[in-house]
Design an enzyme around this catalytic site. Sequence first.
Site, mmCIF file in Angstrom:
data_model
loop_
_atom_site.group_PDB
_atom_site.id
_atom_site.type_symbol
_atom_site.label_atom_id
_atom_site.label_comp_id
_atom_site.label_asym_id
_atom_site.label_seq_id
_atom_site.Cartn_x
_atom_site.Cartn_y
_atom_site.Cartn_z
ATOM 1 N N ALA A 64 0.903 -1.198 0.252
ATOM 2 C CA ALA A 64 -0.478 -0.225 0.293
ATOM 3 C C ALA A 64 0.866 1.705 0.015
ATOM 4 O O ALA A 64 1.898 1.029 0.371
ATOM 5 C CB ALA A 64 -0.859 0.426 1.127
ATOM 6 N N GLU A 133 3.864 -5.823 7.541
ATOM 7 C CA GLU A 133 2.774 -4.815 7.662
ATOM 8 C C GLU A 133 3.605 -4.967 9.590
ATOM 9 O O GLU A 133 3.222 -4.133 10.166
ATOM 10 C CB GLU A 133 1.924 -5.053 7.880
ATOM 11 C CG GLU A 133 1.578 -5.025 6.768
ATOM 12 C CD GLU A 133 1.109 -5.824 5.673
ATOM 13 O OE1 GLU A 133 2.045 -6.997 5.592
ATOM 14 O OE2 GLU A 133 0.626 -6.051 4.580
HETATM 15 C C1 HXC Z 1 4.921 4.552 -0.916
HETATM 16 C C2 HXC Z 1 7.263 3.368 -2.205
HETATM 17 C C3 HXC Z 1 6.920 2.641 -1.291
HETATM 18 C C4 HXC Z 1 5.665 2.526 -0.210
HETATM 19 C C5 HXC Z 1 8.631 2.454 -1.901
HETATM 20 N N1 HXC Z 1 8.203 3.726 -2.353
HETATM 21 N N2 HXC Z 1 7.695 1.689 -1.413
HETATM 22 N N3 HXC Z 1 6.580 4.424 -1.731
HETATM 23 N N4 HXC Z 1 4.720 3.284 -1.083
HETATM 24 N N5 HXC Z 1 4.838 1.306 -0.335
HETATM 25 C C6 HXC Z 1 8.962 4.491 -3.520
HETATM 26 C C7 HXC Z 1 9.801 5.309 -2.348
HETATM 27 O O1 HXC Z 1 9.756 6.150 -1.368
HETATM 28 C C8 HXC Z 1 10.724 5.306 -3.050
HETATM 29 O O2 HXC Z 1 10.554 6.524 -3.990
HETATM 30 C C9 HXC Z 1 10.822 4.471 -4.429
HETATM 31 O O3 HXC Z 1 9.079 4.160 -4.400
HETATM 32 C C10 HXC Z 1 12.260 3.781 -4.414
HETATM 33 O O4 HXC Z 1 11.787 3.048 -3.039
HETATM 34 P P1 HXC Z 1 12.940 2.755 -3.051
HETATM 35 O O5 HXC Z 1 13.015 2.650 -1.523
HETATM 36 O O6 HXC Z 1 14.353 3.968 -3.038
HETATM 37 O O7 HXC Z 1 14.004 1.414 -3.040
HETATM 38 P P2 HXC Z 1 15.242 0.674 -2.554
HETATM 39 O O8 HXC Z 1 16.436 0.766 -1.264
HETATM 40 O O9 HXC Z 1 15.183 -0.159 -3.466
HETATM 41 O O10 HXC Z 1 13.988 -0.567 -1.215
HETATM 42 C C11 HXC Z 1 12.907 -0.998 -2.208
HETATM 43 C C12 HXC Z 1 12.215 -1.546 -0.513
HETATM 44 C C13 HXC Z 1 11.694 -0.480 -0.372
HETATM 45 C C14 HXC Z 1 12.942 -2.985 -0.376
HETATM 46 C C15 HXC Z 1 10.444 -2.800 -1.651
HETATM 47 O O11 HXC Z 1 11.434 0.487 -0.957
HETATM 48 C C16 HXC Z 1 10.181 -0.801 1.533
HETATM 49 O O12 HXC Z 1 10.563 -1.139 1.632
HETATM 50 N N6 HXC Z 1 9.571 -0.209 0.450
HETATM 51 C C17 HXC Z 1 7.561 -0.453 1.688
HETATM 52 C C18 HXC Z 1 7.739 -1.688 1.428
HETATM 53 C C19 HXC Z 1 6.073 -2.312 2.868
HETATM 54 O O13 HXC Z 1 6.161 -1.582 4.097
HETATM 55 N N7 HXC Z 1 5.846 -2.215 1.999
HETATM 56 C C20 HXC Z 1 3.834 -2.641 2.813
HETATM 57 C C21 HXC Z 1 3.120 -1.472 3.073
HETATM 58 S S1 HXC Z 1 2.358 -1.168 4.566
HETATM 59 P P3 HXC Z 1 10.908 8.184 -4.186
HETATM 60 O O14 HXC Z 1 10.835 9.288 -4.502
HETATM 61 O O15 HXC Z 1 11.214 8.168 -2.548
HETATM 62 O O16 HXC Z 1 12.318 8.368 -4.245
HETATM 63 C C22 HXC Z 1 1.410 -2.668 2.733
HETATM 64 C C23 HXC Z 1 -0.258 -3.192 3.987
HETATM 65 C C24 HXC Z 1 -1.172 -2.117 4.830
HETATM 66 O O17 HXC Z 1 1.183 -2.667 2.142
HETATM 67 C C25 HXC Z 1 -2.941 -2.263 4.752
HETATM 68 C C26 HXC Z 1 -4.208 -1.078 4.315
HETATM 69 C C27 HXC Z 1 -5.162 -1.745 5.120
#
Ligand code: HXC
Length: 259
Positions: A64, A133
Site C-alpha cells: 500500500a 506490516e
Molecule cells: C510508497 C514507496 C513504497 C510504498 C517504495 N516506495 N515502496 N512509496 N509506498 N509502499 C517508493 C520510495 O519512496 C521511493 O520513492 C521509490 O519507491 C523507490 O524506493 P526505495 O526505498 O528507494 O528503493 P529500495 O532502496 O530499492 O528499496 C525497495 C524496498 C523499499 C525494499 C521495496 O522501498 C521498501 O521497503 N518499501 C516499503 C515496503 C513496505 O513496507 N510495504 C508494505 C506497506 S504496508 P522516492 O520518491 O523516495 O524516490 C501495506 C499494508 C497496509 O502494504 C494495509 C492497509 C490496509
Amino acid sequence: MENIIIDTDERIRYITINRPEQLNALNVETIAELSEAFQLSDEDQDIRAIILTGSGEKAFIAGADIKEFADFTIGQGKELSARGHETLFNLVANLQTPVIAAINGYALGGGLELAMSCHIRIASDRAKLGLPEVSLGVIPGYGGTQRLAELVGKGRAMEIILTAGMISAEEAHQMGLVNHVTFPSGLMSRAEEIARQICKNSPRAIGLAIKAVNAGLMNKSRGYQKESKPLEKRLAQRILRKVPLHFWKSARLHLQETN
Ligand code: HXC
C-alpha cells in the site's frame, strides 16, 4: 486510467500497474482503477483470462502507498482498509475469470496480498515476497493473514508474518506460495502459456470451479473480521511510528480522533 495500463491480446486481458517510480505502490486511485478494470474484464465475454503485473523491472507492488497514509486520519485509514477489501482483494478472489499474477519483483504487504487474491501466481527468480506490516505496527489488512495460511499452512504463514522478513521466489515456490518460478525474461510467456491453456476450457465451468474452491474456504469470514478490526484502530496511529524508510521522516499524521 492514470495508474494502470490495460491491453488485450485475443482473449487475454493484461492489467499492468504503472507507477514504477513508486514501485507500483497501491494508492487510493490505483485501487479504484484496478477495481474498475477487473470488473469490466470479468463482464467482457471475450476475455477468458487476466494477467496482472507491475511495470518496470523492480517491483510487482511494494505494498500500500505509505506516503498516502501520512496524511490520513483514523477514519480515512479505516475506510481505506474496508474499501480495499471489498472493492479489490475479495473482488479479484471471487472473479469468474481466472487472474494470473506475474510477479516481476517486490511483492510486499498489500502487493503480496493482491497476488494471493489472484488464482495463480508465477514469479520471476528476482522477486522478493513478504508481509512487512507488523514491522510498521499493523497487521496484514487485505486478507494476508487468511490467504497466506491457506496457501502455505499455518506454521510457515506465522513465520513470514511474525518475522516481517522477505523470502525469495524459490523459497515461495517450495512452500506453494507461487506456482512457478521463471527467469525474468520468461515470466510473461509462462503466464501467457497458462492463460492460453485456460482459454481452451469452458468459461462457465471455470467460473463454477472458482466458486466451488472459494466456497470451501468461506467459513474463514471470522478470521477476516479479526484481521480488519485491529487494523482500522491501529493503522493511523501506529504505522508511522517506526519509520523504516527515509521518505517517512517528514511525515505527520493528522489525527482527528484519539483512540
Ligand atoms: C510508497 C514507496 C513504497 C510504498 C517504495 N516506495 N515502496 N512509496 N509506498 N509502499 C517508493 C520510495 O519512496 C521511493 O520513492 C521509490 O519507491 C523507490 O524506493 P526505495 O526505498 O528507494 O528503493 P529500495 O532502496 O530499492 O528499496 C525497495 C524496498 C523499499 C525494499 C521495496 O522501498 C521498501 O521497503 N518499501 C516499503 C515496503 C513496505 O513496507 N510495504 C508494505 C506497506 S504496508 P522516492 O520518491 O523516495 O524516490 C501495506 C499494508 C497496509 O502494504 C494495509 C492497509 C490496509
